[in-house]
Design a protein around this motif. Structure first.
Motif, PDB file in Angstrom:
ATOM      1  N   LEU A   1       0.829  -1.208   0.000  1.00 54.87           N
ATOM      2  CA  LEU A   1       0.000   0.000   0.000  1.00 54.87           C
ATOM      3  C   LEU A   1       0.860   1.252   0.000  1.00 54.87           C
ATOM      4  O   LEU A   1       0.549   2.239  -0.685  1.00 54.87           O
ATOM      5  CB  LEU A   1      -0.921  -0.004   1.219  1.00 54.87           C
ATOM      6  CG  LEU A   1      -2.064  -1.027   1.214  1.00 54.87           C
ATOM      7  CD1 LEU A   1      -2.837  -0.966   2.517  1.00 54.87           C
ATOM      8  CD2 LEU A   1      -2.999  -0.785   0.039  1.00 54.87           C
ATOM      9  N   SER A   2       1.952   1.229   0.748  1.00 56.78           N
ATOM     10  CA  SER A   2       2.829   2.390   0.776  1.00 56.78           C
ATOM     11  C   SER A   2       3.500   2.604  -0.576  1.00 56.78           C
ATOM     12  O   SER A   2       3.755   3.749  -0.971  1.00 56.78           O
ATOM     13  CB  SER A   2       3.884   2.206   1.867  1.00 56.78           C
ATOM     14  OG  SER A   2       4.734   3.333   1.945  1.00 56.78           O
ATOM     15  N   ASN A   3       3.793   1.521  -1.279  1.00 55.38           N
ATOM     16  CA  ASN A   3       4.361   1.657  -2.624  1.00 55.38           C
ATOM     17  C   ASN A   3       3.384   2.277  -3.602  1.00 55.38           C
ATOM     18  O   ASN A   3       3.798   2.789  -4.650  1.00 55.38           O
ATOM     19  CB  ASN A   3       4.821   0.299  -3.146  1.00 55.38           C
ATOM     20  CG  ASN A   3       6.019  -0.241  -2.398  1.00 55.38           C
ATOM     21  OD1 ASN A   3       6.788   0.512  -1.802  1.00 55.38           O
ATOM     22  ND2 ASN A   3       6.188  -1.562  -2.416  1.00 55.38           N
ATOM     23  N   HIS A   4       2.087   2.230  -3.304  1.00 50.94           N
ATOM     24  CA  HIS A   4       1.051   2.827  -4.159  1.00 50.94           C
ATOM     25  C   HIS A   4       0.600   4.186  -3.636  1.00 50.94           C
ATOM     26  O   HIS A   4      -0.553   4.597  -3.868  1.00 50.94           O
ATOM     27  CB  HIS A   4      -0.145   1.878  -4.265  1.00 50.94           C
ATOM     28  CG  HIS A   4       0.115   0.686  -5.137  1.00 50.94           C
ATOM     29  ND1 HIS A   4      -0.227   0.642  -6.462  1.00 50.94           N
ATOM     30  CD2 HIS A   4       0.714  -0.501  -4.873  1.00 50.94           C
ATOM     31  CE1 HIS A   4       0.126  -0.523  -6.987  1.00 50.94           C
ATOM     32  NE2 HIS A   4       0.703  -1.242  -6.034  1.00 50.94           N
ATOM     33  N   GLU A   5       1.493   4.879  -2.953  1.00 56.34           N
ATOM     34  CA  GLU A   5       1.259   6.255  -2.507  1.00 56.34           C
ATOM     35  C   GLU A   5       0.092   6.361  -1.520  1.00 56.34           C
ATOM     36  O   GLU A   5      -0.636   7.351  -1.519  1.00 56.34           O
ATOM     37  CB  GLU A   5       1.021   7.185  -3.712  1.00 56.34           C
ATOM     38  CG  GLU A   5       2.130   7.188  -4.740  1.00 56.34           C
ATOM     39  CD  GLU A   5       3.456   7.678  -4.160  1.00 56.34           C
ATOM     40  OE1 GLU A   5       3.419   8.483  -3.218  1.00 56.34           O
ATOM     41  OE2 GLU A   5       4.513   7.223  -4.642  1.00 56.34           O
ATOM     42  N   VAL A   6      -0.066   5.361  -0.696  1.00 62.18           N
ATOM     43  CA  VAL A   6      -1.058   5.408   0.379  1.00 62.18           C
ATOM     44  C   VAL A   6      -0.325   5.683   1.688  1.00 62.18           C
ATOM     45  O   VAL A   6       0.735   5.093   1.962  1.00 62.18           O
ATOM     46  CB  VAL A   6      -1.847   4.078   0.470  1.00 62.18           C
ATOM     47  CG1 VAL A   6      -2.828   4.116   1.636  1.00 62.18           C
ATOM     48  CG2 VAL A   6      -2.582   3.815  -0.836  1.00 62.18           C
ATOM     49  N   GLU A   7      -0.854   6.580   2.484  1.00 60.82           N
ATOM     50  CA  GLU A   7      -0.260   6.884   3.787  1.00 60.82           C
ATOM     51  C   GLU A   7      -0.607   5.752   4.759  1.00 60.82           C
ATOM     52  O   GLU A   7      -1.768   5.567   5.120  1.00 60.82           O
ATOM     53  CB  GLU A   7      -0.767   8.224   4.314  1.00 60.82           C
ATOM     54  CG  GLU A   7      -0.326   9.417   3.459  1.00 60.82           C
ATOM     55  CD  GLU A   7      -0.777  10.732   4.058  1.00 60.82           C
ATOM     56  OE1 GLU A   7      -1.403  10.685   5.142  1.00 60.82           O
ATOM     57  OE2 GLU A   7      -0.512  11.781   3.455  1.00 60.82           O
ATOM     58  N   VAL A   8       0.417   5.001   5.151  1.00 61.57           N
ATOM     59  CA  VAL A   8       0.249   3.819   5.989  1.00 61.57           C
ATOM     60  C   VAL A   8       0.853   4.088   7.365  1.00 61.57           C
ATOM     61  O   VAL A   8       1.983   4.608   7.472  1.00 61.57           O
ATOM     62  CB  VAL A   8       0.905   2.586   5.341  1.00 61.57           C
ATOM     63  CG1 VAL A   8       0.696   1.348   6.219  1.00 61.57           C
ATOM     64  CG2 VAL A   8       0.338   2.353   3.954  1.00 61.57           C
ATOM     65  N   ILE A   9       0.109   3.720   8.399  1.00 61.91           N
ATOM     66  CA  ILE A   9       0.582   3.803   9.785  1.00 61.91           C
ATOM     67  C   ILE A   9       0.508   2.399  10.372  1.00 61.91           C
ATOM     68  O   ILE A   9      -0.580   1.814  10.469  1.00 61.91           O
ATOM     69  CB  ILE A   9      -0.278   4.783  10.604  1.00 61.91           C
ATOM     70  CG1 ILE A   9      -0.254   6.177   9.962  1.00 61.91           C
ATOM     71  CG2 ILE A   9       0.209   4.846  12.057  1.00 61.91           C
ATOM     72  CD1 ILE A   9      -1.186   7.176  10.634  1.00 61.91           C
ATOM     73  N   LEU A  10       1.651   1.845  10.732  1.00 64.96           N
ATOM     74  CA  LEU A  10       1.745   0.480  11.240  1.00 64.96           C
ATOM     75  C   LEU A  10       1.870   0.509  12.761  1.00 64.96           C
ATOM     76  O   LEU A  10       2.769   1.168  13.323  1.00 64.96           O
ATOM     77  CB  LEU A  10       2.952  -0.232  10.628  1.00 64.96           C
ATOM     78  CG  LEU A  10       3.314  -1.593  11.213  1.00 64.96           C
ATOM     79  CD1 LEU A  10       2.174  -2.587  11.001  1.00 64.96           C
ATOM     80  CD2 LEU A  10       4.622  -2.109  10.609  1.00 64.96           C
TER      81      LEU A  10
END
Length: 475
Positions: free
Chosen positions: A324-333
Motif C-alpha cells: 500500500l505504501s508503494n502505491h502512494e497510500v499513507e500507511v501507519i503500522l
C-alpha cells in the motif's frame, strides 16, 4: 413507299454512344439508306440544328410515335384528344423496309415527343396490341395561340395512371390464398440438423434468435457448480458470483494444506508475498480505486492504519502495508515492541521500513481522527491468550472508537467473539467457517497448486476465474 412515312414522329435509338433521337421524319432516302428528322430532340433535349440525318447502320432501334385521331371519344371538360401508338423495328427491319402495321401521317408539334409509353393494363386483354398513351391537352405557351401543347407533368412523366389502379386491391382475398400452416410445415421439413429433420418445437422450446453477451451460442455441457469436494466439511458453504459452491474447511485441514504447500516449495515468504499483494489490491479497491488514487488527487491521499501482532498474521499485515505504501497510500503500522519476534515478522518489518510508511508502538501515537481504512491483523490462530494483553485491548478499543471500516485478514475461528468488529474478511485459499459478525467474506488465491490440494484429499477446481480476490456469499 418511303413517302408514306413522311411527317411521322419517330424515336431512333443509336446505342449508348450516340443516344436516342426523336423528331418528325422529313425525308427517307432508300438509295443511300438514310433517314432525316426535322426539329430533332437528343436524349430529351432539343438539338441546336434544325435537321439530323441517320444512316441505317447507326440505327439500333426505331419506334413510330404517330398520333391517331380520337375525335369519337369525348371527355368531361376537355376537347378532342389524340392518343399515340408506337411500333418498333430493329436494324434488320429498317434495311428491309418492311413494317408490321400502317400508321397515320399526322404531324406533331415542335415540343418534346413522348418518351415513356404506357403498358396495357394487366388482365384487360391478352393480345399484344399497340400501346396507348394518355390523351394530351391543347395548351398555349407564353400566351400565344400556338398549336397543341403537352402539360409539364406529361412532358416529365409521360402518361397518366393505369386504369388497373382504379380498382381496389383485394387484401382479404389474397391473404386467404396464403396458407401459413403449410408454409411453416414446409420450412420445418427443409430445415435439417445433423442429417435429420428437426421437429417443430413449441414457442417455449425454440432457440432464441438473439443472445445476451454472457450466453453461448453453441450448446455446451451442463454446468457443475459443486467443483470443490473436501474430505471433512467445515460446517458452512459459500458460493461465488457465478454460482460455484465453495465449502469451508476446518482449521486443522487448512493447516495441513499450508504445510503440504510449504513442503512442495510454496514457502512462507512466498505465501506472505501473495497474501500481501491480494490484500493490498482489495484494500485499494475499498479505498476508491482509480477514482481516488489519481495524479490530480495527490492532496487527498487515503490513510490506512495497520494493527499487527508478533505472529504470522501480523507478518501478512506488514506485507500488505508495504504494498500500500508503494502505491502512494499513507500507511501507519502499529506493532508493539517485543524482545523476540518470528523471523518472518522481522524480515517483513525490515522491508516495510524501506518505504515511506510510519511505524508506532503505542496506541497513543495512532491518529485521533478517523482514517480511511483499518486493517486488523491482531489475532492469531495458535495463541488466543494474546487478547488478554494490554496492548491488544488498547488497539482493539482504538479501532472500535475510530469509526473507520475494518478489513480483517485471515482471522481465527472460535466461539469467542472478536474484539474488533470487521466489515470485510479476507480468507486464504479456502474459507474457514466464519461467524456472521465477520462481515462480508472474500477469498484470495495464494498460489497453491491443484496437486497439493489432492495430497490432503481435496478435489479442487479454481473458483477464481480471471481474478485473485473474489467475494463469497452464504449458501
Amino acid at each position: 413507299m418511303a413517302a408514306d412515312w413522311l411527317g411521322s414522329v419517330v424515336s431512333i435509338n443509336c446505342g449508348p454512344a450516340l443516344g436516342v433521337y426523336q423528331g418528325e421524319v422529313s425525308s427517307v432516302d432508300q438509295g443511300s439508306q438514310t433517314i432525316s428528322l426535322r426539329q430533332p430532340f437528343h436524349n430529351g433535349v432539343r438539338c441546336s440544328v434544325p435537321e439530323v440525318t441517320f444512316r441505317a447502320m447507326d440505327i439500333k432501334e426505331l419506334k413510330f410515335l404517330d398520333i391517331q385521331s380520337s375525335a369519337n371519344k369525348t371527355s368531361v371538360g376537355q376537347g378532342a384528344a389524340k392518343e399515340p401508338t408506337s411500333t418498333s423495328s430493329g436494324h434488320s427491319d429498317q434495311n428491309r423496309g418492311t413494317h408490321s402495321h400502317a400508321t397515320s401521317t399526322n404531324t406533331q408539334s415542335s415540343t418534346a415527343p413522348v418518351t415513356i409509353l404506357r403498358r396495357a393494363p394487366t388482365g384487360l386483354s391478352n393480345s399484344r396490341g399497340p400501346t396507348q398513351a394518355t390523351p394530351k391537352k391543347n395548351a398555349v405557351r407564353n400566351g400565344s395561340a400556338g398549336g397543341p401543347m403537352r402539360p409539364k407533368d406529361d412532358e416529365c412523366f409521360g402518361d397518366g395512371t393505369d386504369e388497373g389502379l382504379d380498382t381496389d386491391f383485394d387484401f382479404e382475398g389474397n391473404l386467404a390464398l396464403f396458407d401459413k400452416a403449410a408454409v411453416f410445415s414446409q420450412i420445418d421439413g427443409n430445415d435439417r440438423y445433423g442429417n435429420r429433420a428437426r421437429p417443430r418445437s413449441t414457442p417455449s422450446e425454440r432457440t432464441p434468435s438473439r443472445y445476451r453477451h454472457d450466453e453461448n451460442v453453441l450448446e455446451g455441457k451442463p454446468v457443475i457448480y459443486r467443483q470443490i469436494l473436501v474430505p471433512q466439511h467445515g460446517g458452512k458453504e459459500y458460493c461465488t458470483d457465478s454460482g460455484l459452491v465453495v465449502p469451508s474447511v476446518s482449521y486443522e485441514l487448512h493447516k495441513r494444506l499450508l504445510a503440504a504447500a510449504e513442503w512442495q516449495g510454496l514457502t512462507v515468504e512466498r505465501r506472505l508475498e501473495m497474501t500481501g499483494v491480494c490484500s493490498s489490491q482489495m484494500a485499494l479497491t475499498l479505498l476508491g480505486g482509480p477514482n481516488r488514487l489519481t495524479p490530480k488527487n495527490v492532496h487527498q491521499r487515503p490513510t490506512v492504519t495497520l494493527l499487527c501482532g508478533p505472529h504470522i498474521q501480523g507478518a501478512q499485515g506488514i506485507s500488505c502495508g508495504r504494498h500500500l505504501s508503494n502505491h502512494e497510500v499513507e500507511v501507519i503500522l502499529f506493532l508493539p515492541n517485543f524482545v523476540k519476534m518470528q523471523e518472518s515478522v522481522t524480515n517483513e518489518l525490515n522491508l516495510y521500513n524501506k518505504t515511506s510508511g510510519k511505524q508506532v508502538a503505542n496506541v497513543k501515537d495512532l491518529p485521533v481522527s478517523p482514517v480511511d481504512l483499518v486493517i486488523n491483523c491482531l489475532d492469531c490462530h495458535e495463541n488466543p491468550l494474546l487478547r488478554e494483553q494490554s496492548w491488544y485491548q488498547s488497539a482493539a478499543e482504538w479501532a472500535n472508537q475510530n469509526r473507520a471500516p475494518v478489513l480483517s485478514i485471515d482471522p481465527p475461528v472460535g466461539e469467542q467473539q472478536h474484539a474488533v468488529e470487521a466489515k470485510w474478511t479476507l480468507s486464504l485459499g479456502l474459507p474457514l467457517p466464519l461467524a456472521e459478525s465477520e462481515g462480508r467474506v472474500y477469498l484470495c488465491d495464494i498460489g497453491i497448486p491443484k496437486l497439493v490440494f489432492q495430497e490432503v484429499g481435496i478435489d479442487y477446481h479454481s473458483p477464481f476465474g480471471c481474478k485473485f480476490v473474489i467475494p463469497l456469499h452464504a449458501a
